[in-house]
Design a protein around this motif. Sequence first.
Motif, PDB file in Angstrom:
ATOM      1  N   VAL A  48       0.148   6.076   4.751  1.00  0.00           N
ATOM      2  CA  VAL A  48       0.661   7.032   4.182  1.00  0.00           C
ATOM      3  C   VAL A  48       0.849   6.783   2.555  1.00  0.00           C
ATOM      4  CG1 VAL A  48       2.916   5.409   4.196  1.00  0.00           C
ATOM      5  CG2 VAL A  48       3.397   7.717   3.806  1.00  0.00           C
ATOM      6  N   PHE A  49       0.647   8.022   1.799  1.00  0.00           N
ATOM      7  CA  PHE A  49       0.612   8.046   0.448  1.00  0.00           C
ATOM      8  C   PHE A  49       2.088   8.674  -0.118  1.00  0.00           C
ATOM      9  CE2 PHE A  49      -3.997   7.953   0.915  1.00  0.00           C
ATOM     10  CZ  PHE A  49      -4.276   6.994   0.183  1.00  0.00           C
ATOM     11  N   GLY A  50       2.581   8.329  -1.294  1.00  0.00           N
ATOM     12  CA  GLY A  50       3.482   8.629  -1.895  1.00  0.00           C
ATOM     13  C   GLY A  50       3.129   9.199  -3.428  1.00  0.00           C
ATOM     14  N   GLY A  60       3.797  13.840 -12.230  1.00  0.00           N
ATOM     15  CA  GLY A  60       4.820  14.245 -13.152  1.00  0.00           C
ATOM     16  C   GLY A  60       4.073  15.306 -14.371  1.00  0.00           C
ATOM     17  N   THR A  61       5.207  15.688 -15.186  1.00  0.00           N
ATOM     18  CA  THR A  61       4.799  16.787 -16.338  1.00  0.00           C
ATOM     19  C   THR A  61       3.775  16.038 -17.250  1.00  0.00           C
ATOM     20  OG1 THR A  61       7.036  17.529 -16.290  1.00  0.00           O
ATOM     21  CG2 THR A  61       5.522  17.803 -17.938  1.00  0.00           C
ATOM     22  N   THR A  62       3.858  14.835 -17.555  1.00  0.00           N
ATOM     23  CA  THR A  62       2.835  14.088 -18.493  1.00  0.00           C
ATOM     24  C   THR A  62       2.103  12.834 -17.865  1.00  0.00           C
ATOM     25  OG1 THR A  62       4.702  12.757 -19.181  1.00  0.00           O
ATOM     26  CG2 THR A  62       4.304  14.636 -20.589  1.00  0.00           C
ATOM     27  N   PHE A  63       2.620  12.438 -16.916  1.00  0.00           N
ATOM     28  CA  PHE A  63       2.008  11.111 -16.182  1.00  0.00           C
ATOM     29  C   PHE A  63       2.300  11.450 -14.610  1.00  0.00           C
ATOM     30  CE2 PHE A  63       2.223   9.366 -20.362  1.00  0.00           C
ATOM     31  CZ  PHE A  63       1.105   8.864 -20.784  1.00  0.00           C
ATOM     32  N   SER A  64       0.951  10.847 -14.022  1.00  0.00           N
ATOM     33  CA  SER A  64       1.226  10.898 -12.497  1.00  0.00           C
ATOM     34  C   SER A  64       0.774   9.350 -11.872  1.00  0.00           C
ATOM     35  CB  SER A  64       0.361  11.766 -12.148  1.00  0.00           C
ATOM     36  OG  SER A  64       0.738  13.140 -12.304  1.00  0.00           O
ATOM     37  N   GLY A  65       1.341   9.512 -10.610  1.00  0.00           N
ATOM     38  CA  GLY A  65       1.134   8.112  -9.970  1.00  0.00           C
ATOM     39  C   GLY A  65       0.850   8.289  -8.441  1.00  0.00           C
ATOM     40  N   ILE A  66       0.296   7.401  -7.784  1.00  0.00           N
ATOM     41  CA  ILE A  66       0.212   7.513  -6.264  1.00  0.00           C
ATOM     42  C   ILE A  66       0.427   6.031  -5.593  1.00  0.00           C
ATOM     43  CG2 ILE A  66      -2.338   7.761  -6.414  1.00  0.00           C
ATOM     44  CD1 ILE A  66      -2.376   9.340  -3.838  1.00  0.00           C
ATOM     45  N   SER A  67       1.354   5.880  -4.923  1.00  0.00           N
ATOM     46  CA  SER A  67       1.253   4.488  -4.028  1.00  0.00           C
ATOM     47  C   SER A  67       0.882   4.696  -2.414  1.00  0.00           C
ATOM     48  CB  SER A  67       2.750   4.141  -4.119  1.00  0.00           C
ATOM     49  OG  SER A  67       2.873   3.943  -5.789  1.00  0.00           O
ATOM     50  N   GLY A  69       3.852  -3.656  14.385  1.00  0.00           N
ATOM     51  CA  GLY A  69       4.091  -5.247  14.562  1.00  0.00           C
ATOM     52  C   GLY A  69       4.127  -5.785  13.161  1.00  0.00           C
ATOM     53  N   GLN A  70       3.667  -5.151  12.095  1.00  0.00           N
ATOM     54  CA  GLN A  70       3.563  -5.742  10.811  1.00  0.00           C
ATOM     55  C   GLN A  70       4.593  -5.192   9.888  1.00  0.00           C
ATOM     56  OE1 GLN A  70      -0.039  -6.430   9.065  1.00  0.00           O
ATOM     57  NE2 GLN A  70      -1.070  -7.038  11.015  1.00  0.00           N
ATOM     58  N   VAL A  71       5.360  -6.066   8.939  1.00  0.00           N
ATOM     59  CA  VAL A  71       6.137  -5.504   8.061  1.00  0.00           C
ATOM     60  C   VAL A  71       5.166  -4.665   6.833  1.00  0.00           C
ATOM     61  CG1 VAL A  71       7.932  -5.969   6.205  1.00  0.00           C
ATOM     62  CG2 VAL A  71       7.798  -7.122   8.415  1.00  0.00           C
ATOM     63  N   PRO A  72       5.603  -3.321   6.770  1.00  0.00           N
ATOM     64  CA  PRO A  72       4.871  -2.471   5.599  1.00  0.00           C
ATOM     65  C   PRO A  72       5.010  -2.934   4.226  1.00  0.00           C
ATOM     66  CG  PRO A  72       6.263  -1.071   7.354  1.00  0.00           C
ATOM     67  CD  PRO A  72       6.547  -2.519   7.466  1.00  0.00           C
ATOM     68  N   VAL A  73       3.910  -2.948   3.501  1.00  0.00           N
ATOM     69  CA  VAL A  73       3.983  -3.170   2.137  1.00  0.00           C
ATOM     70  C   VAL A  73       3.571  -1.977   1.401  1.00  0.00           C
ATOM     71  CG1 VAL A  73       3.109  -4.830   0.100  1.00  0.00           C
ATOM     72  CG2 VAL A  73       3.418  -5.745   2.691  1.00  0.00           C
ATOM     73  N   ILE A  74       4.426  -1.848   0.160  1.00  0.00           N
ATOM     74  CA  ILE A  74       4.031  -0.839  -0.552  1.00  0.00           C
ATOM     75  C   ILE A  74       3.189  -1.431  -1.752  1.00  0.00           C
ATOM     76  CG2 ILE A  74       4.892   1.027  -2.093  1.00  0.00           C
ATOM     77  CD1 ILE A  74       7.397   1.078  -0.276  1.00  0.00           C
ATOM     78  N   LYS A  75       2.031  -0.437  -2.094  1.00  0.00           N
ATOM     79  CA  LYS A  75       1.268  -0.805  -3.168  1.00  0.00           C
ATOM     80  C   LYS A  75       1.037   0.302  -3.989  1.00  0.00           C
ATOM     81  CE  LYS A  75      -1.254  -4.454  -0.546  1.00  0.00           C
ATOM     82  NZ  LYS A  75      -2.520  -4.966   0.028  1.00  0.00           N
ATOM     83  N   SER A  76       0.578   0.088  -5.205  1.00  0.00           N
ATOM     84  CA  SER A  76       0.040   1.055  -6.251  1.00  0.00           C
ATOM     85  C   SER A  76      -1.282   1.113  -6.578  1.00  0.00           C
ATOM     86  CB  SER A  76       1.113   0.912  -7.569  1.00  0.00           C
ATOM     87  OG  SER A  76       2.416   1.091  -7.308  1.00  0.00           O
TER      88      SER A  76
END
Length: 582
Positions: A14-16, A20-27, A34-41
């Motif tokens: 899954v991607f987030g 943004g208007t001036t800067f963007s990001g994707i995580s 069975g595993q606890v999800p970890v969010i990375k950038s």
Amino acid sequence: MSARKPYSGVRALVFGIDVGTTFSGISYSILEPGQVPVIKSITRFPGQQEVGGDSKVPTSIYYDREGIVRAEGADTTLAASVEKAEDEGWEHAQWFKLHLRPDLNNPDIPPLPHRKTATSVLADFLRYLFECAKIYIEETHPSGHALWLSLQHNIHFVWAHPNGWEGKQQNQMRDAAVVAGLIPNSDAGHERLRFVTEGEASLHFCVENGLATETIDRGHGVVIVDAGGGTIDLSTYCMVKKSNGYKEYEEIAPPQCLFQGSIYVTQRARDYVQAHLANSRYDGDVDSIAREFDASAKTTFRGEEFSYIKFGSRNDNNPGLNIRNGQLKIPGHAVKRFFEPSISATVSAVREQCISALSITVSTVLLVGGFAANDYVFSELKSRLEPLRLDLARPDTHVNKAVADGAVSFYIDHHVSVRVARFTYGLTCSEPYNRMNMEHFTRAAKRYKGVSGEWLVPGRFSTILNKGVQVCETTEFRESYHRRTSDRAVLDYFSIELLTYRGRGDPQWVDVDPELYKAVCKVEADTSHLIKVSTRRRGVPNSDFYELRFDVILSFGLTELKAQIAWQENGVEKRGPAQILY
């Protein structure tokens, strides 16, 4: 910080997305059963000059004269790209996100490149972000290429947007995702893309990072202020503990969206410099001075007596224009005026959030987003909110990635179960004419005779959902319809326009303050299969007509409006799909 549970679904990626208007990001998060999800950038983009990378990249594209992409993201800031752009006449696309905004009326937003639409530019930039994410995952994870191949057919996306965006903007964003190749243009493909407001994404980020937990645990409300480049989004929540011990969050005030982000501070600075240097030999330097203000003076200003903007050489001196050694000196009181509309609008909006917060005490305001890093903005907001007994906090973690991380958390954790209606929603209808009703009598000239022979008066506003009402995700809103016609074939298809009322009070008739009503979308459905449940009736005088009764069901509690139709068949309710068209 919430205790995230192990993932129990099908293996997926899954991607987030935060454009943004001036800067963007994707995580992102790799979801393993069975595993606890970890969010990375994603922290590496082509052309970045920061050692170790950064989770934000400029929202910027250069197109050549043929409309072909020549540079994107951080590459557009490189000296070589800027020089080539000038030499070869490339067009620069920036702030293009704001071309989606509802009721666009801002001539200061840079125009889109020739023959480009907001959707096509968004698609190009999405394609770039996605490719950067693919390369990052392949290069940073063990057996990254094989990992990508195993996940590429089960990728889901959550795209965050300003609180002020509505269904029309979501539809344009979905089109961009299809053009970019992120999802196929099918019902199944559309299901792989979800939307979330930047305010709600920011709440998820704050919850997952343990911010303001003490305030929320006390049962107090918290205002999330996501201050970005184009918009300042405000959302207010409180926490509700369920019987199973699980915590959920409810929105307790209509979310707000202010077009007062950091770019407007730069715009006001540019207007000031342009007037200040008019008819001087420096009037051609206005754009470069504005860029330098944006990059340095704006971010470092703390309320000093003067602000200095370097733009020329040491030989550039003009005491009358406050230019010395290639630096323009701007009085601090003038710089404060550049910030003032954004600051005062935010304070007013926070106050309105507190008033609207359904009798729940709001004690904390959390400031996140790129604009939140400005010390002057933070200090001014803090001093002005203290008399309202509000504590302003600015997390010391990476607030500029709050939206992208929060979008992934929205998919995994789904903390918010209740949202608040921003507007009053309803439909127009006709009702039987009653000359004793003064509202009807004053509209007698508009009455018409229906197929049943009775007189009807049009223009009545039928409210489905009032502004400020809390709505659960599972709550359905029904509106019953009976369609009458002398031609049975007319019953094959149904279409109705959904309106919002943007004023105050209880709306009754759409011809009163008509400018406050706005068409949101059309709800359409194929009702040809309902012909068998239609009824043949006798009108006045002796004339036959057909009547079809069914309900339109709307779900407002989701992050995207959904619709169905329902009807009775042999005493059993049946349902069918309905389309939302913008």
